[in-house]
Scaffold this active site. Structure first.
Site, PDB file in Angstrom:
ATOM      1  N   CYS A 104      32.360  47.634  45.607  1.00 44.43           N
ATOM      2  CA  CYS A 104      32.674  46.319  45.011  1.00 44.43           C
ATOM      3  C   CYS A 104      34.059  45.790  45.317  1.00 44.43           C
ATOM      4  O   CYS A 104      34.272  44.587  45.292  1.00 44.43           O
ATOM      5  CB  CYS A 104      32.415  46.331  43.507  1.00 44.43           C
ATOM      6  SG  CYS A 104      33.390  47.500  42.581  1.00 44.43           S
ATOM      7  N   MET A 105      35.028  46.650  45.594  1.00 48.45           N
ATOM      8  CA  MET A 105      36.400  46.143  45.683  1.00 48.45           C
ATOM      9  C   MET A 105      37.117  46.454  46.983  1.00 48.45           C
ATOM     10  O   MET A 105      38.240  46.001  47.191  1.00 48.45           O
ATOM     11  CB  MET A 105      37.237  46.761  44.569  1.00 48.45           C
ATOM     12  CG  MET A 105      36.572  46.667  43.255  1.00 48.45           C
ATOM     13  SD  MET A 105      37.632  46.399  41.877  1.00 48.45           S
ATOM     14  CE  MET A 105      39.029  45.650  42.532  1.00 48.45           C
ATOM     15  N   GLY A 149      35.296  44.167  38.885  1.00 42.21           N
ATOM     16  CA  GLY A 149      34.006  44.275  38.225  1.00 42.21           C
ATOM     17  C   GLY A 149      33.920  45.373  37.194  1.00 42.21           C
ATOM     18  O   GLY A 149      33.126  45.301  36.263  1.00 42.21           O
ATOM     19  N   GLN A 150      34.736  46.424  37.359  1.00 42.03           N
ATOM     20  CA  GLN A 150      34.638  47.592  36.480  1.00 42.03           C
ATOM     21  C   GLN A 150      35.947  47.792  35.710  1.00 42.03           C
ATOM     22  O   GLN A 150      37.015  47.407  36.185  1.00 42.03           O
ATOM     23  CB  GLN A 150      34.337  48.853  37.302  1.00 42.03           C
ATOM     24  CG  GLN A 150      32.993  48.802  38.009  1.00 42.03           C
ATOM     25  CD  GLN A 150      32.669  50.133  38.670  1.00 42.03           C
ATOM     26  OE1 GLN A 150      32.134  51.021  38.044  1.00 42.03           O
ATOM     27  NE2 GLN A 150      32.998  50.264  39.949  1.00 42.03           N
ATOM     28  N   LYS A 202      28.220  40.792  25.116  1.00 39.20           N
ATOM     29  CA  LYS A 202      28.125  42.207  25.502  1.00 39.20           C
ATOM     30  C   LYS A 202      29.189  43.001  24.746  1.00 39.20           C
ATOM     31  O   LYS A 202      28.950  44.107  24.280  1.00 39.20           O
ATOM     32  CB  LYS A 202      28.301  42.371  27.014  1.00 39.20           C
ATOM     33  CG  LYS A 202      27.064  41.985  27.805  1.00 39.20           C
ATOM     34  CD  LYS A 202      27.085  42.521  29.226  1.00 39.20           C
ATOM     35  CE  LYS A 202      28.039  41.785  30.117  1.00 39.20           C
ATOM     36  NZ  LYS A 202      27.605  40.454  30.539  1.00 39.20           N
ATOM     37  N   MET A 204      32.407  39.513  43.956  1.00 36.58           N
ATOM     38  CA  MET A 204      31.555  40.128  44.975  1.00 36.58           C
ATOM     39  C   MET A 204      31.047  39.162  46.047  1.00 36.58           C
ATOM     40  O   MET A 204      30.669  39.595  47.123  1.00 36.58           O
ATOM     41  CB  MET A 204      30.358  40.814  44.306  1.00 36.58           C
ATOM     42  CG  MET A 204      30.750  41.856  43.300  1.00 36.58           C
ATOM     43  SD  MET A 204      32.010  42.944  43.928  1.00 36.58           S
ATOM     44  CE  MET A 204      33.039  43.122  42.496  1.00 36.58           C
TER      45      MET A 204
END
Lengths: 793, 79
Positions: A174-175, A383-384, A81, A346
């Site tokens: 998510c967090m 995640g981000q 990616k 997650m």
């Protein structure tokens, strides 16, 4: 069959790219002649790892990307990616970049307008609603992909100028549970250690994370360590799915979905029962019942008594994990004289008991003393790319203010109001509600106007179709780069610059902040989100007769934000623009020192003296500077003790300076299978795509490799239901139904199906649960366990 | 799925690059992807992980090779 072949090609391409990078070669598929390119240092736009990249520019376009060998994050490596980053900028898959502001007309079509017209309309509508219905009638919904400067400007606009706590963002999805876990255990958010611990760990405990596919560059470090010491290093993976990460493990604890609280308490029970405890480290900890500050304190004996119902033999029938495997996992985790790192994402966070699950992992580290030492940490993966920096540290959620401050704390409000230059009375005093609650209030009509920035909630919220309708009815502003499911329901669409088309700072998993420079111009009339927020803020401030943001550039905003963090545990005062630009991998807070060579703190909670004892030194040299191996905040504040868990958060409570080992009762998730809906629906990401696919679906290779969502079904369930590979299957939950192609695979556990959420045409989140009772204590929705039925379509 | 594929960097002994390349070319399932300042980039492909490991071990044992680094390893056939 074609999927198998294309996956083979993909893996070969990944293997080639990484081997070539290591061999010191440019990667041919994305490179023009290097001599013709001008390279700038940046950070990858995708996950929360924060790989440092070198971006090659030719004729004003990004034409190449390579890993930065100087980076202490990825050492020159990138995943596929990452190598395909250039393609996310230039459209594909039938979509072009948004390049002009658009306003929805009465007939539902969108009309191009000037920036002036769009900004005036937004400011007028927001102010009209504020005047008519009060400040809580408007809201901001941001992202862990906003730069810190954007998030800071939006926070200041909404909490400071407008005076509403309606500031939320997708990191809540998510967090939030990870934040709750750190606060309840250490009294302060974010981890103690660093990625460096991965290179020194003797045991990896990976739970609820598929690192091989979702954090591949960090997993490479796990593989490197295991390859170097194959007998010494143990990899334990606890996951209901048999993922590639689980396949690599020495021990896979395949617990039944929703039962991991039992598993974690059982591991603690074994450690205490077999006296694998680090009694020295327990001096810096105490035991407390359940979460929050009001629970009773306990001692080790009482904690042991509490755990007596969680022997491996007792939980075997609940979790489906053999007692002997639980014992083995506990013994590897707690090996005396060896180091252990835990990693999760997650699988723990997006759960009804997400905060408790986080605390349970911390418990294991605290009772064994596997923290604060080389190769030891309880490390929540992000995640981000800027969920930590822009949201957790900057305070981009309803209950927070910049610098890990709390909105409800009068002193914290006073401190921030002073830096912002607003009267303290202008700031809201109480949080409103977490993300999904905000969209519920939008549905109810309490919130009339919302600005959604750099995120796609129409696809990512649980029970999403319910909120798409709410967004369509409200005045919804969407700033984004491509048309997506959320722009479809917008009233106004603002075309945004992305990644290296604008500048800003992003903060990642291990307290690291990195700088992204502007290297190229955005397409058409697209503008940086920072500029958009600043322009709307000017207009709103003028109409409300209040002082505006007070800064013009991203650098000015960053410097003001640094002041907000000065002297706090998240001290970024030393993170000057000059340092961030110069050092590959940026700096790690706490970083109070502005000394150019000082890159912050490698470990938190430990004194200089203790660092010298455990590391044998107090600084670590990188090619571009030094990082201290101890906690500069602890030294600066003269906090007592070699180890000081210095939390001041009310969730933590007394006694100060000690970490809290939380005695939490094991429970399953809110919505477990029943007669009508006998399966667990689990959702998540895939290796080829990132989040809602807004960017990765523009990349031809990734799109072709994984063009649409599917459902993973175990061979046992497929056999029982008479489902063949590739056959259409209907998945139904109490909230909706979807037809997907079946992938029969041992990745799925019998009784559980897994569906990825990247596909905007097959919206699995229309089925996921949004009942507030299913959220974690931190307001995070549950995307991992809800009930469903599975039928041939 | 059965996809044992790996990426690796083979570092030849001084003045042995030619020999290493010629040996690598003779190995079934090995493709040379390029020669960089830090070694020869190769991709290995085999029917099983065991086969892949066996090729790796073979290369590692060559006297003309000073270092063999496996930098990418797909493990999808491991049960």
């Amino acid at each position: 069959m074609s999927m198998k072949l294309s996956r083979r090609e993909f893996i070969k391409a990944s293997a080639t790219a990484i081997a070539m990078t290591y061999a010191g070669l440019a990667v041919k598929p994305v490179f023009a002649k290097e001599s013709e390119l001008k390279f700038g240092r940046s950070q990858c736009r995708f996950c929360g790892t924060g790989c440092t990249v070198l971006v090659g520019i030719k004729d004003g376009k990004v034409v190449a990307v390579k890993g930065d060998a100087d980076s202490p994050v990825n050492f020159g490596r990138l995943c596929m990616k990452g190598y395909k980053l250039p393609e996310i900028l230039y459209g594909g898959g039938g979509k072009k970049r948004l390049t002009k502001p658009l306003i929805r007309q009465e007939d539902g079509s969108f009309k191009e307008v000037s920036w002036e017209e769009a900004l005036d309309l937004i400011a007028d509508t927001f102010v009209d609603n504020i005047k008519k219905f009060g400040p809580d009638s408007v809201a901001w919904y941001g992202s862990g992909q906003n730069t810190t400067e954007e998030a800071y400007a939006a926070n200041k606009l909404f909490k400071g100028i407008i005076g509403t706590a309606n500031v939320e963002g997708n990191p809540r999805l998510c967090m939030a549970s990870a934040v709750g876990g750190y606060l309840n255990t250490f009294g302060t958010d974010e981890p103690a250690g660093s990625y460096d611990d991965l290179d020194l760990a003797d045991c990896f405990f990976i739970i609820g994370a598929n690192m091989a596919e979702q954090h591949p560059m960090l997993f490479r470090r796990v593989i490197d360590r295991k390859s170097a010491y194959p007998d010494r290093v143990k990899v334990i993976v606890a996951d209901p799915r048999y993922t590639p990460t689980a396949r690599y493990a020495d021990l896979h604890l395949q617990f039944k979905s929703g039962t991991d609280m039992y598993l974690l308490n059982a591991m603690a029970q074994v450690i205490i029962d077999e006296d694998l405890v680090d009694h020295e480290h327990l001096k810096y900890c105490t035991f407390k019942k359940e979460l929050g500050s009001s629970g009773e304190l306990m001692n080790l004996e009482e904690f042991k008594e509490f755990l007596k119902d969680y022997t491996p033999e007792k939980v075997e029938s609940i979790t489906g994990v053999k007692a002997e495997d639980i014992r083995l996992a506990a013994s590897w985790f707690a090996r005396k004289g060896y180091s252990t790192v835990s990693l999760w994402t997650m699988g723990l966070n997006q759960r009804t008991k997400g905060v408790q699950l986080n605390c349970q992992v911390h418990n294991l580290h605290l009772i064994t003393g596997k923290i604060g030492k080389p190769g030891c940490d309880s490390l929540s993966l992000t995640g981000q790319p800027n969920a930590c920096g822009g949201t957790r540290e900057q305070g981009g959620l309803t209950h927070l203010l910049p610098g890990h401050r709390l909105l409800a704390n009068e002193e914290h409000r006073r401190q921030i109001a002073e830096i912002w230059g607003y009267p303290v009375e202008q700031l809201p005093t109480k949080p409103t509600g977490p993300a999904v609650n905000m969209f519920m209030r939008l549905e109810k009509g309490d919130i009339k106007a919302i600005w959604i920035n750099t995120t796609n909630p129409a696809q990512s919220l649980p029970n999403a179709d319910r909120y798409r309708e709410a967004m369509r009815k409200a005045f919804t502003v969407v700033s984004d780069i491509y048309p997506d499911r959320t722009t479809e329901v917008a009233t106004a669409i603002l075309p945004s610059a992305m990644w290296v088309e604008k500048e800003g700072v992003m903060g990642q998993t291990d307290r690291r902040s990195q700088f992204i420079p502007k290297l190229i111009d955005p397409p058409g009339e697209a503008k940086p989100d920072f500029w958009q927020i600043k322009e709307v803020a000017k207009r709103i401030a003028k109409k409300l007769g209040r002082k505006d943001l007070g800064f013009e550039t991203e650098e000015e905003a960053w410097n003001e934000y640094r002041r907000c963090t000065k002297g706090t545990d998240v001290d970024l005062w030393g993170a000057t623009r000059e340092k961030l630009k110069a050092h590959a991998g940026g700096v790690q807070w706490p970083c109070p020192s502005t000394d150019f060579d000082n890159r912050g703190s490698n470990k938190r909670f430990i004194s200089k003296e203790y660092a010298k004892k455990v590391f044998g030194k107090t600084t670590k040299k990188y090619s571009t500077g030094y990082v201290t191996l101890y906690d500069q905040h602890l030294e600066d504040k003269k906090l007592e003790g070699p180890v000081n868990y210095y939390g001041t958060n009310p969730l933590h409570g007394e006694p100060k300076g000690k970490a809290l080992i939380r005695a939490v009762n094991a429970e399953v998730d809110f919505e477990m299978p029943d007669k009508e809906y006998p399966y667990v629906l689990n959702t998540g990401r895939v290796i080829e795509h990132w989040h809602t696919g807004t960017m990765t679906m523009r990349v031809r290779l990734l799109r072709e490799l994984n063009p649409e969502a599917y459902v993973e079904i175990s061979p046992q369930d497929a056999d029982r239901l008479g489902i063949k590979n590739g056959q259409n299957v209907r998945i139904t939950s109490p909230r909706g139904s979807i037809v997907l192609s079946a992938w029969i695979t041992d990745r799925a556990q019998p009784g559980m199906v897994f569906v990825p959420w990247f596909d905007e045409n097959k919206l699995i989140n229309d089925l996921t649960v949004d009942d507030p009772k299913s959220w974690s204590k931190a307001g995070e929705p549950n995307y991992k366990v809800c009930k469903c039925k599975v039928e041939r379509a | 799925m059965n996809l044992p594929i790996a990426g690796a960097v083979v570092v030849p002994m001084p003045r042995e690059e030619k020999k290493v390349k010629s040996l690598l070319k003779k190995l079934k399932g090995v493709e040379i992807k390029g020669v960089g300042s830090k070694g020869i980039a190769i991709v290995l492909e085999a029917k099983t992980t065991e086969d892949l490991e066996s090729i790796s071990k073979k290369i590692e044992k060559w006297n003309c090779v000073i270092d063999f680094q496996l930098v990418y390893f797909n493990v999808e056939d491991i049960k």
